[in-house]
Design an enzyme around this catalytic site. Structure first.
Site, mmCIF file in Angstrom:
data_model
loop_
_atom_site.group_PDB
_atom_site.id
_atom_site.type_symbol
_atom_site.label_atom_id
_atom_site.label_comp_id
_atom_site.label_asym_id
_atom_site.label_seq_id
_atom_site.Cartn_x
_atom_site.Cartn_y
_atom_site.Cartn_z
ATOM 1 C CD GLU A 1 -1.705 -1.969 2.451
ATOM 2 O OE1 GLU A 1 -2.605 -2.732 2.734
ATOM 3 O OE2 GLU A 1 -0.671 -1.886 3.105
ATOM 4 C CG LEU B 1 -8.020 -2.765 -4.080
ATOM 5 C CD1 LEU B 1 -7.158 -3.957 -4.475
ATOM 6 C CD2 LEU B 1 -9.071 -2.501 -5.132
ATOM 7 N N PRO C 1 -0.661 -1.043 -4.714
ATOM 8 C CG PRO C 1 -0.064 1.213 -4.570
ATOM 9 C CD PRO C 1 -0.012 0.031 -5.491
ATOM 10 C CB CYS C 2 -4.591 -2.994 -1.126
ATOM 11 S SG CYS C 2 -4.091 -2.687 0.579
ATOM 12 C CG ASN C 3 -3.603 3.066 -0.536
ATOM 13 O OD1 ASN C 3 -2.867 2.116 -0.765
ATOM 14 N ND2 ASN C 3 -3.178 4.147 0.064
#
Length: 603
Positions: free
Chosen positions: A3, A567, A563-565
């Site tokens: 992230e 999600l 990045p999973c921000n």
């Protein structure tokens, strides 16, 4: 690795990536015991018995729900609105009526009186680590189920919903968990889902206080404008086709997460998949390996799979490799046979990993595994409230106090370090649990906060190494690695621990702190290969890739976790999936992979 790599050089959010659920906590409490209806249990049962003799056509149905603790008026209203046939709709309507009537003031949790003073906004949600005995104890505390004969008429979903509400969960989050995980999910899995969402929300609340300001990254100019235009046009056509296909197939967007989450197989368990056929376009070289959070919004993993050559994701929880959970999805074209774990094996339980905690661990804390490791940690107020609550008890605390303390311990991964004393994990303990060498993130003026953030966003090394272990026989002389969104070097550490020499590594990472950690590890382990740092994935265009591929004669492995921000379930502001500002960098992973395959194929 997940992230902290946004293209603008800053993170607007820091998410716990296990937490990655769309469950929203409502401000209402809805425990279905006698206190909800405001009547004594004897009154409820008496009313139920009197209705049993009623000769009307729906008397049995009314008796059924009254025996569960609802008032006759509410039951009649629900039946009138939903009909007599749909008992599930009647139950949901009743739960809604009761919740609306008994909703506490906004932000107040009716079950939080023990730990409510100086609250940090933490809420009390039971986690997945509950074992059967503890669930039984909680069930024994309430009288909301009525007699067993009445329970026999409920569907499995109704029983699970009642069980969760009985345990003190909110109706909305319990219902959402059942819908998300499926009607066949166990109570343990459902509580795990709710707990992960609550932990992520708490992490979100803390990190919003420390959001960094915007910064800017300059992208290296391209020499060939015509080539740049061609690459961009080609890429946009592929992205648009993927988007259009997603819209057309929107009913098929949901990828079901396995239970248990062991992917194609984990050490000590029979292989789930013994053979798979990859699409021709996906067959290497190069090999590729992509990672992101498992519990993403609907359609995300279907889209990721479509862009990555329709390869089926492999979902794995790292609790099968260490003493901490970390639910992740992986899409790769690696062989799945002859995998082997890193040796020595990681400690599998909390007490094995942190033996000094055993002395102080109370018998009523039955945790054996930790939840997902966060980028933030519990405040001193939280641990102090727990100490005061325990010191105010004579002997073993009652079940209510136990539950509220355990909720906080699970949420923040608190461990027992003294009599009535809990503490959050230290960075060096997190390093050990995640498979990194001791002091991997220490030194160079890096603060404790930066260490926690870097570790919370990293790979779990043992899990990744198990998948990459098949490369040891394929590349005995060493490997050329393109590491996108490198973070603190989880992939590089995994390959090094597997004994695979790192000949040439191109590490792309926007965080200067993470780049410093990676460079320090490279020097400390006396690597003999070449390490090339690139700050931003958007600097990797066709020209630069052709130059690197010409120097190394191609890449053997392209690895990364974008990045999973946008999600994670904790992101209530911009959970926009792969179209979000940060998580859209997944498309850069595919763009670069596609360019590398094209250039290497041409060469």
């Amino acid at each position: 690795m997940d992230e902290n790599n946004a293209s603008d050089g800053s993170d607007e959010f820091d998410w716990d990536s296990d937490d990655e659920n769309e469950v929203q906590k409502s401000p209402l409490s809805s425990c279905l015991n006698s206190s909800i209806t405001g009547r004594e249990e004897g009154t409820v049962l008496a009313e139920a018995n009197s209705l049993a003799t009623n000769g009307s056509s729906n008397s049995k149905l009314i008796c059924h729900f009254v025996g569960m603790g609802f008032s006759e008026n509410l039951v009649a209203k629900a039946i009138k609105e939903n009909g007599e046939e749909n008992t599930e709709a009647i139950l949901e309507a009743l739960l809604t009526y009761v919740a609306l009537e008994q909703s506490p003031p906004e932000g107040q949790n009716v079950n939080s009186d023990i730990l409510s003073s100086d609250s940090d906004g933490d809420s009390n949600i039971l986690s997945s680590e509950n074992d059967g005995d503890f669930l039984d104890e909680l069930s024994d505390m309430s009288g909301c189920h009525g007699d067993e004969e009445n329970m026999d008429h409920l569907s499995d979903k109704e029983k699970k919903l009642l069980h969760l509400v009985d345990m003190g969960y909110y109706v909305e989050e319990a219902s959402a968990a059942i819908d998300r995980c499926g009607p066949d999910s166990s109570i343990m899995e459902l509580t795990d889902f709710i707990s992960a969402a609550q932990m992520a929300k708490a992490a979100d609340a803390q990190m919003r206080e420390h959001q960094p300001g915007p910064s800017h990254v300059q992208t290296a100019p391209r020499k060939d404008k015509k080539r740049q235009h061609f690459d961009n046009e080609r890429w946009e056509r592929k992205r648009q086709r993927g988007y259009e296909k997603r819209i057309l197939d929107e009913d098929e967007d949901t990828v079901r997460l396995p239970n248990p989450m062991i992917g194609f197989g984990v050490p000590g368990e029979p292989a789930v998949m013994v053979h798979r056929t990859l699409p021709e376009a996906a067959i290497g070289p190069p090999y590729f390996y992509y990672e992101n959070v498992a519990l993403a919004p609907k359609g995300v993993w279907r889209t990721i799979s479509r862009f990555l050559y329709d390869i089926e994701p492999e979902f794995v929880d790292s609790l099968h490799f260490c003493a901490a959970a970390r639910k992740r999805g992986y899409v790769h074209n690696l062989p799945i046979h002859n995998r082997h774990p890193l040796l020595p094996l990681q400690p599998g339980t909390i007490h094995e990993a942190l033996p000094l905690t055993r002395k102080w661990w109370p018998s009523w804390d039955r945790r054996t595994k930790l939840n997902c490791l966060l980028t933030v940690t519990a405040s001193a107020k939280t641990t102090e409230r727990i100490r005061r609550a325990l010191e105010g008890c004579e002997g073993v605390p009652n079940l209510k106090v136990q539950k509220e303390i355990l909720d906080e311990c699970r949420k923040w991964n608190l461990v027992w370090v003294g009599r009535n004393k809990v503490a959050p994990l230290e960075p060096d303990e997190m390093e050990m649990l995640l498979g990194f060498p001791k002091n991997h993130t220490r030194g160079g003026g890096i603060s404790r906060t930066d260490r926690l953030k870097a570790l919370g966003n990293s790979f779990q090394v043992d899990t990744v190494a198990y998948h990459l272990s098949v490369l040891k026989d394929i590349f005995p002389g060493g490997i050329n690695l393109l590491s996108l969104f490198s973070g603190i070097g989880g992939a590089e550490v995994a390959l090094h621990r597997l004994g695979i020499p790192l000949k040439n590594v191109v590490s792309v990472e926007i965080s200067e702190t993470s780049r410093d950690i990676m460079r320090s590890w490279w020097d400390q382990t006396n690597q003999t290969g070449n390490l090339i740092d690139i700050p931003d994935v958007q600097q990797l265009n066709g020209d630069r890739l052709e130059q690197l591929i010409g120097s190394f004669h191609g890449f053997d492995l392209i690895i990364g976790g974008s990045p999973c921000n946008n999600l994670t379930g904790s992101n209530r502001v911009s959970r926009d999936g792969l179209e979000g500002k940060h998580s859209a960098l997944f498309y850069d992973y595919f763009r670069i992979l596609d360019l590398v395959k094209c250039i290497m194929g041409k060469n």
